[in-house]
Design a protein around this motif. Structure first.
Motif, PDB file in Angstrom:
ATOM      1  N   TRP A 215      50.756 -39.243 -93.374  1.00  0.00           N
ATOM      2  CA  TRP A 215      49.449 -39.053 -94.136  1.00  0.00           C
ATOM      3  C   TRP A 215      48.928 -37.589 -94.332  1.00  0.00           C
ATOM      4  N   CYS A 216      48.931 -36.900 -95.204  1.00  0.00           N
ATOM      5  CA  CYS A 216      48.774 -35.539 -95.306  1.00  0.00           C
ATOM      6  C   CYS A 216      46.945 -35.724 -95.739  1.00  0.00           C
ATOM      7  N   THR A 217      46.328 -34.332 -95.329  1.00  0.00           N
ATOM      8  CA  THR A 217      44.845 -34.102 -95.422  1.00  0.00           C
ATOM      9  C   THR A 217      44.090 -34.463 -96.503  1.00  0.00           C
ATOM     10  N   PRO A 218      43.661 -34.708 -97.113  1.00  0.00           N
ATOM     11  CA  PRO A 218      43.592 -34.475 -99.222  1.00  0.00           C
ATOM     12  C   PRO A 218      42.653 -32.823 -99.262  1.00  0.00           C
ATOM     13  N   GLU A 219      42.499 -32.349 -99.852  1.00  0.00           N
ATOM     14  CA  GLU A 219      41.249 -31.086 -99.816  1.00  0.00           C
ATOM     15  C   GLU A 219      40.793 -31.451-101.072  1.00  0.00           C
ATOM     16  N   ALA A 220      39.992 -32.578-102.130  1.00  0.00           N
ATOM     17  CA  ALA A 220      39.115 -33.054-102.416  1.00  0.00           C
ATOM     18  C   ALA A 220      39.596 -34.583-103.063  1.00  0.00           C
ATOM     19  N   GLY A 221      38.718 -34.996-103.835  1.00  0.00           N
ATOM     20  CA  GLY A 221      38.476 -36.280-104.099  1.00  0.00           C
ATOM     21  C   GLY A 221      37.796 -37.081-102.883  1.00  0.00           C
ATOM     22  N   MET A 222      38.363 -37.800-102.989  1.00  0.00           N
ATOM     23  CA  MET A 222      37.677 -39.618-102.620  1.00  0.00           C
ATOM     24  C   MET A 222      38.756 -40.614-102.076  1.00  0.00           C
ATOM     25  N   PHE A 223      39.860 -40.499-101.743  1.00  0.00           N
ATOM     26  CA  PHE A 223      40.905 -40.673-101.063  1.00  0.00           C
ATOM     27  C   PHE A 223      42.094 -39.972-100.053  1.00  0.00           C
TER      28      PHE A 223
END
Length: 456
Positions: free
Chosen positions: A369-377
């Motif tokens: 995975w890649c670490t999200p920088e915004a949102g909820m998923f």
């Protein structure tokens, strides 16, 4: 990141001098759907503004008499953005309540519409004198649906990023659109792929007139498009004459370490001409999902077409919800609103961190995975097959085996416009506690390991 709630006048003047020319109103005829061109204005709603002339006695609208409405006042409390331990009382009564209980303008209560225009200026540096306007709807999904119908004909080709928000796929499918997938990665939409698709477009086949994208914290991938890619997309929109449908419900849920890249709506100010971005904002993630408060901003001819559809479909967004929203945002002011959204973003950053910790502890060697920088998923790829390089399919494993094992998530295929197989999974981290996330990842690990054993 705290947004500038007091724009520097000197900087604003410099920016104004850089703004390219506006597309002519006539040029938008190319973008409007055949149905929109045939649609006629409401014979009643189109005359509503005439009631505002002093001295006019209106026999026009079939409005119920507000004297018979039983509601006398509404009172509620909201959090104080500057002090989490305090609350602020808000009341709704008198003429403001009357406006909230009565039919209103298709584009929304005037004061709330003006407040949102001010918000766009502070968040995106856009002034209303630049040829755009704003309309309020029942959530951004309502606005997106109407915009799609305003500009897309049945069977039209549409550029759409993939993976993509699953909620828009049925809207395009209902019109039997030719969905042209544009790949995404950790840096958002792959603008080079978009360029390749457009430059190799079949001769004689009409080119797409719209590109749909979720640029911040994309649902499902959680990725945020870089400024370089946004600029190239804007350039391609100009070169190939298409509109950018900027669906941005997670704009205020950005918690990346780097400075938030500007929106398409703001970045188009750098272009030689403005008027190719139709932006959709949502308050579902920052105020209330159930209130269904959203608004669309964009070129006047496009927003006019959206309003034309609204006037015959549901007349307007809920006046009462608008009145409640107006009472809240006027009580907070812009500074309070931005302080609140900053707190919301920090809340989801902590949720993100807790989820990633559990993901690493239980699926560190079983997923990518890649670490999200915004949102909820989180969007992660399951390494279902024990054979390196062999792509798996998450559909049955997630829909059946994981559910039987006590975990409910979504297989990645539902977010791919053309429904192809994928090993990816979307998981939301918005509601769960750290303990629940940890248990969910533990259960999912058991399911994956058991699946891998059957493939040895």
């Amino acid at each position: 990141m705290v947004l500038d709630v007091s724009p520097n006048e000197e900087a604003s003047e410099r920016l104004k001098m850089q703004i390219g020319k506006q597309l002519s109103p006539e040029s938008y005829q190319y973008f409007l759907s055949d149905a929109t061109k045939e649609r006629k204005p409401s014979p009643i709603r189109g005359l509503f503004p005439l009631e505002n002339k002093p001295g006019v006695i209106s026999l026009l609208a079939g409005k119920p008499n507000d004297a018979m409405f039983p509601f006398e006042s509404f009172s509620f409390t909201v959090t104080n953005p500057s002090s989490s331990s305090q609350s602020i009382p808000v009341s709704l009564a008198g003429v403001d309540l009357t406006a909230g209980l009565q039919y209103g303008a298709t584009a929304g209560l005037p004061r709330l519409n003006e407040w949102f225009v001010g918000l766009q200026e502070r968040s995106h540096g856009r002034k209303s004198s630049e040829g755009w306007r704003l309309t309020i709807g029942n959530g951004s999904q309502d606005m997106i649906s109407k915009a799609i119908n305003a500009i897309i004909n049945p069977g039209d080709p549409v550029l759409i990023e993939a993976p993509v928000y699953a909620g828009v796929i049925p809207l395009f499918k209902a019109l039997h659109c030719d969905l042209v997938e544009i790949t995404t990665d950790a840096n958002g939409v792959c603008s080079s792929d978009l360029r390749s698709v457009l430059e190799n477009w079949p001769v004689g086949k009409p080119k797409p007139r719209a590109f749909y994208t979720v640029p911040y914290g994309c649902n499902p991938t959680g990725m945020t498009a870089t400024i370089e890619r946004r600029r190239e997309v804007l350039q391609l929109a100009r070169e190939h004459n298409f509109l950018i449908l900027e669906d941005d419900p997670y704009f205020y849920l950005y918690f990346g370490k780097a400075e938030r890249p500007p929106s398409y709506f703001k970045l188009e100010l750098e272009m030689p001409e403005v008027g190719r971005v139709v932006r959709f904002d949502s308050f579902s993630k920052v105020l209330s999902a159930g209130m269904r408060m959203g608004f669309a901003s964009g070129p006047k001819p496009i927003i006019d077409a959206v309003d034309l559809l609204t006037s015959s479909a549901n007349l307007q967004g809920s006046s009462l919800v608008q009145a409640i929203t107006l009472a809240l945002v006027e009580k907070w002011g812009y500074a309070g609103f931005f302080a609140h959204t900053q707190a919301v973003a920090e809340f989801y950053r902590e949720k993100r961190d807790a989820f990633e910790k559990a993901l690493q502890n239980h699926l560190g060697e079983l997923a990518e995975w890649c670490t999200p920088e915004a949102g909820m998923f989180f969007w992660f790829k399951l390494l279902i097959s024990p054979n390196p390089g062999e792509e798996g399919d998450s559909k049955e494993l997630i829909e059946t085996k994981a559910y039987e094992g006590g975990v409910l998530a979504l297989p990645g295929t539902v977010f791919l416009p053309n429904g192809r197989k994928t090993a990816y999974v979307r998981a939301s981290f918005s509601l769960l506690t750290a303990e629940q996330v940890n248990e969910a990842m533990r259960r999912l690990r058991v399911v994956i390991l058991k699946e891998r054993e059957t493939q040895d």
